[in-house]
Design a protein around this motif. Sequence first.
Motif, short mmCIF file in Angstrom:
data_model
loop_
_atom_site.label_atom_id
_atom_site.label_comp_id
_atom_site.label_asym_id
_atom_site.label_seq_id
_atom_site.Cartn_x
_atom_site.Cartn_y
_atom_site.Cartn_z
N VAL A 462 0.85 -1.20 0.00
CA VAL A 462 0.00 0.00 0.00
C VAL A 462 0.88 1.25 0.00
CG1 VAL A 462 -1.61 1.36 1.38
CG2 VAL A 462 -1.98 -1.10 1.10
N GLY A 463 1.89 1.24 0.86
CA GLY A 463 2.82 2.37 0.92
C GLY A 463 3.44 2.64 -0.43
N ALA A 464 3.90 1.57 -1.10
CA ALA A 464 4.55 1.73 -2.40
C ALA A 464 3.57 2.28 -3.42
CB ALA A 464 5.14 0.41 -2.87
N SER A 465 2.31 1.76 -3.40
CA SER A 465 1.34 2.22 -4.40
C SER A 465 1.01 3.70 -4.18
CB SER A 465 0.07 1.37 -4.34
OG SER A 465 -0.76 1.78 -3.27
N LEU A 466 1.13 4.16 -2.93
CA LEU A 466 0.87 5.58 -2.65
C LEU A 466 2.15 6.40 -2.75
CD1 LEU A 466 -1.57 5.10 0.35
CD2 LEU A 466 -2.16 5.81 -1.96
N LYS A 467 3.23 5.74 -3.19
CA LYS A 467 4.51 6.41 -3.43
C LYS A 467 5.08 7.01 -2.15
CE LYS A 467 3.35 7.19 -8.22
NZ LYS A 467 2.43 6.05 -8.13
N VAL A 468 4.84 6.34 -1.05
CA VAL A 468 5.38 6.77 0.24
C VAL A 468 6.64 5.94 0.49
CG1 VAL A 468 4.94 6.76 2.71
CG2 VAL A 468 3.11 7.36 1.13
N PRO A 469 7.76 6.56 0.84
CA PRO A 469 8.98 5.78 1.06
C PRO A 469 8.83 4.83 2.25
CG PRO A 469 9.32 8.08 1.65
CD PRO A 469 7.99 8.00 0.99
N PHE A 470 9.60 3.73 2.25
CA PHE A 470 9.38 2.68 3.25
C PHE A 470 9.59 3.18 4.67
CE2 PHE A 470 13.98 2.13 3.13
CZ PHE A 470 14.29 1.67 4.40
N TRP A 471 10.54 4.12 4.84
CA TRP A 471 10.80 4.54 6.22
C TRP A 471 9.62 5.33 6.79
CZ3 TRP A 471 14.03 5.93 2.12
CH2 TRP A 471 13.87 7.22 1.63
N THR A 472 8.83 5.94 5.94
CA THR A 472 7.63 6.63 6.44
C THR A 472 6.65 5.62 7.01
OG1 THR A 472 7.94 8.29 4.74
CG2 THR A 472 5.82 8.25 5.85
N THR A 473 6.41 4.53 6.25
CA THR A 473 5.50 3.49 6.73
C THR A 473 6.08 2.82 7.96
OG1 THR A 473 4.79 3.16 4.46
CG2 THR A 473 4.19 1.46 6.03
N LEU A 474 7.39 2.61 7.97
CA LEU A 474 8.05 2.02 9.13
C LEU A 474 7.80 2.88 10.37
CD1 LEU A 474 10.07 0.03 10.47
CD2 LEU A 474 11.91 1.47 9.65
N TRP A 475 7.99 4.20 10.19
CA TRP A 475 7.92 5.13 11.32
C TRP A 475 6.49 5.38 11.76
CZ3 TRP A 475 10.71 6.69 15.06
CH2 TRP A 475 10.38 7.85 15.76
N ARG A 476 5.58 5.53 10.79
CA ARG A 476 4.20 5.91 11.13
C ARG A 476 3.32 4.73 11.49
NH1 ARG A 476 0.98 9.71 7.40
NH2 ARG A 476 -0.33 9.73 9.26
N VAL A 477 3.64 3.54 10.95
CA VAL A 477 2.75 2.40 11.17
C VAL A 477 3.45 1.23 11.88
CG1 VAL A 477 1.25 0.71 10.07
CG2 VAL A 477 1.42 3.02 9.13
N THR A 478 4.53 0.73 11.28
CA THR A 478 5.12 -0.51 11.79
C THR A 478 5.59 -0.36 13.23
OG1 THR A 478 5.86 -0.84 9.53
CG2 THR A 478 6.70 -2.36 11.19
N ILE A 479 6.37 0.67 13.51
CA ILE A 479 6.91 0.85 14.86
C ILE A 479 5.80 1.10 15.89
CG2 ILE A 479 8.32 2.38 16.30
CD1 ILE A 479 10.35 2.43 14.03
N PRO A 480 4.85 2.00 15.63
CA PRO A 480 3.78 2.16 16.63
C PRO A 480 3.01 0.87 16.89
CG PRO A 480 3.70 3.95 15.04
CD PRO A 480 4.74 2.99 14.54
N VAL A 481 2.70 0.11 15.83
CA VAL A 481 1.92 -1.11 16.02
C VAL A 481 2.73 -2.16 16.78
CG1 VAL A 481 0.72 -3.00 14.84
CG2 VAL A 481 0.46 -0.67 14.01
#
Lengths: 568, 363
Positions: A462-481
């Motif tokens: 999803v992050g890639a399809s929205l052209k969001v770099p991986f570290w953004t998804t890591l920081w905003r989603v993966t780490i909090p969860v």
Amino acid sequence: MARAAVPGPGSARLRPARDEIAMRVLLVVLGLWLVATVALPLWSLLSKSFQDFNGNFVGLANYARYVSTPSLLASFWNSLSIALVTTAIVIPLAFVYAYALTRSCMRWKGLFQALALIPILAPSLLAAIALIYLFGNQGFLKSLLFGNSIYGPLGIVIAQVFYCFPHALMILVTALAMADARLYEAASALGASRTRTFLTVTLPGAKYGVISASFVVFTLVVTDFGIAKVIGGRFNVLATDVYKQVVGQQNFEMGAVVGMMLLLPAVLAFVADRIVQRRQVAVLSARAVPLEPRPSPLRDWILLVYCTTIAALLLTILGVAAWGSLIKFWPYNLTLTLANYEFDKFDASGWSAYFNSLELAAWTAICGTAVVFLGAYLIEKSRGFGAGRAIVQLLAMLPLAVPGLVLGLAYIFFFNARWNPLGFVYATMAILVINTVAHFYTVSHLTAVTALKQLDAEFESVGASLKVPFWTTLWRVTIPVCSPAILDIFVYLFVNAMTTVSAVIFLYSTNSKLASITVVNMDEAGFTAAAAAMAMTIVATSAVVKLVHLALNTLLARTTHAWRRRTR
Amino acid sequence: MISTDPGASAFLRIEGLTKRFGSFTALDRVDLEIRPREFVCFLGPSGCGKTTLLRAIAGLDAQSEGRIWQAGRDISSLPPAERDFGIVFQSYALFPNLTVRDNVGYGLRSRGQGRAAIDARVAELLDLVGLPDSGRKYPSQLSGGQQQRVALARALATSPGLLLLDEPLSALDARVRARLRHEVKGLQRRLGITTIMVTHDQEEALTMADRIVVMNHGSIEQVGTPRDIYMRPATPFVADFVGTMNFLAGKVDAPGRVMLDGRAIACDTGTIAVGHEVQVCLRPEDVRVRGVVPGDANVLEVEITDMEFLGAFCRAGLAVAPGGGQRLSGDFSSNLIHDLGLAPGQRLSVALPADRLVVYTRG
């Protein structure tokens, strides 16, 4: 512009995106880090065991000498027999305790679970010190031994049982907690007796947990250094041999050989466990109905008495150490005092050793959590690069098979080598941190991997399809969860860095002496009360960290309550 | 060589796409063109390669061979982030720790837009999917259908040229699913966004798609409008997979005539040579009963063996008599059953309308 024709078989590959290149680079860096901090040191140890004093290759000469030295070979068998006896005692004890916690309607389960975990907060040798107070030459219960000495196999086994109990318990609780109520309903519908149900349903269901716990306990005992050092007397085991060869006799080559002998049972246990676990199929299907224990007054009472007895014994050991640390002169002057906590009177490093330990624990927890979690993320969530990920995964699993003493010894050979450009970290706090992170890498890594596997595999897509770099998804989603698991890793590393003795005993310098090592030194020098006091200081620190962990978990659960509710 | 884009007329053009997993071929030289603003469904049983094809279009799994052009651009080797699509997964993959608003605005934040612009766009999207007041909620506080709409809004937020839907409705209750079919289709039509949806549900494909791509064993069996697919299935697989179909064995007797249990049946035999073993196919609802006189063309004498009650109609099992070898089923309305007093054990004459029969070679 020339455009190629339709490509031939297997030639179409996606051009890796900037993200993926970054992830692969990081993965390679992590792989190199693990090679430098685990694989290469072990290689140095291995090659050292084939060299003579001057570094010439001598083949199996050192091993031949080892086998032909009866006193050394005896230690090997001593270690194995102690480990087998301890395993045979701990597993049934912990199994019944775990059974009470998971399958009964006994009262105060939470309290009993918490009490059983006490030994984890202490260095292993705390139990040995307490046993000396109770049954040692000056012990007030010495008569109970009918002339047997606590110094030797008896003391080692009792102390090991104390130390290993929570490790076995945690695995067995997990194994017993998962059960399908339908199997029990089927058994009772078919008229099976309680005993038969236990033998045909309960025990097979927990089989892999029992096997896994057995291997863990066996390895813990073989590789533990502190207990045998304190209460072993003249009874030698592999772990104390390594120490004697290296620290006592400065015989590094023979130390390396004994280290390899110590590695052997640990690696065998590791491999055997892996093979057995691979056969395990999912016991629980998705449609399983969780088992809710039903009250059974007689059983619940018996188990309550049992758990109370075990918990009381665990508390006694801790209590004796605490009491001993507060007494003026055992057993002649039982006045309470805080004098034993004035560590500078007993050891040159004094309280600074304690602060060194805090520093080590903090750095280990901070750096270790960051490296471990990021590493697990890269292995789990990067795409392509299969071979690279598999190699790094293997490297991450390796430390589990390596006893602390062996790793510490390997570090001497590797970081002390003249050719090594990394030599500058030798005898600094940094090498203690690096070593401790490597020592406890695998369990932390597995915690992180388990947490990451629970996330939806498509977050990154999803992050890639929205052209969001991986570290953004890591920081905003993966780490909090994953924050509960990250906290678990942090506390695990902190507590272990506080209590560990085995690896760091070869690596500390006068400026970076640790609390746990001071315990060994002060005990060696005959300051048992001060040793107990330092051990209690460590216990108190670990306990405070655990309580803070508990509080943070509660806070986290409350603040993230809105989104952590299970979907439908 | 001058670049001549073979996909100029189509919005998406797929050429010779093959995907292998080890020795297993998941996609076998697939060619496909998708027109601008079209709603296309990939339909097929599980394991037919439909999701693999979708993921290759998205760049999530690279194809082993073949090329893909989108809007005139060769995207065959581009990573997902450099392609132009929005995607909704079966699991929705909503970020659980972010509010609905943050989920929808996720792709907008990194494009350097101002906060006000993002807020306005998010509000617009939530309006569009009918959840104007749910912005502050977390995904776990929404129903499955609402989560699905949030996922749709998130995929549409960056105004992609292509919308990919991977079984987006299959995790929902039957009732919600039926309602969302209309909503998604309506939204797609309003926005005019080229859309590909993967589904194994033929009803979903028939009601939503402009064109259906029926797939089996990694190959395309037929591409056509829902009506084409249903009325003129190109292969026995399509005939069998989409809707219910009777298969009757026969032999081509003469051009336009098939012998079936000793009866001559007129039908379009196309290019099939005389003497060929064939299957004659007919939908149960096309079995005619009213106004059939024995001796008419394409009439069979049958015996009702059983009747399955299905609410608005009954599906009757019919044994072809005499011979009794072949069986077919016919859908009879409650009216018909009442009027003719149909019951198991009864014999009657049924007609197989020539224009509804589809003939395939056998073996």
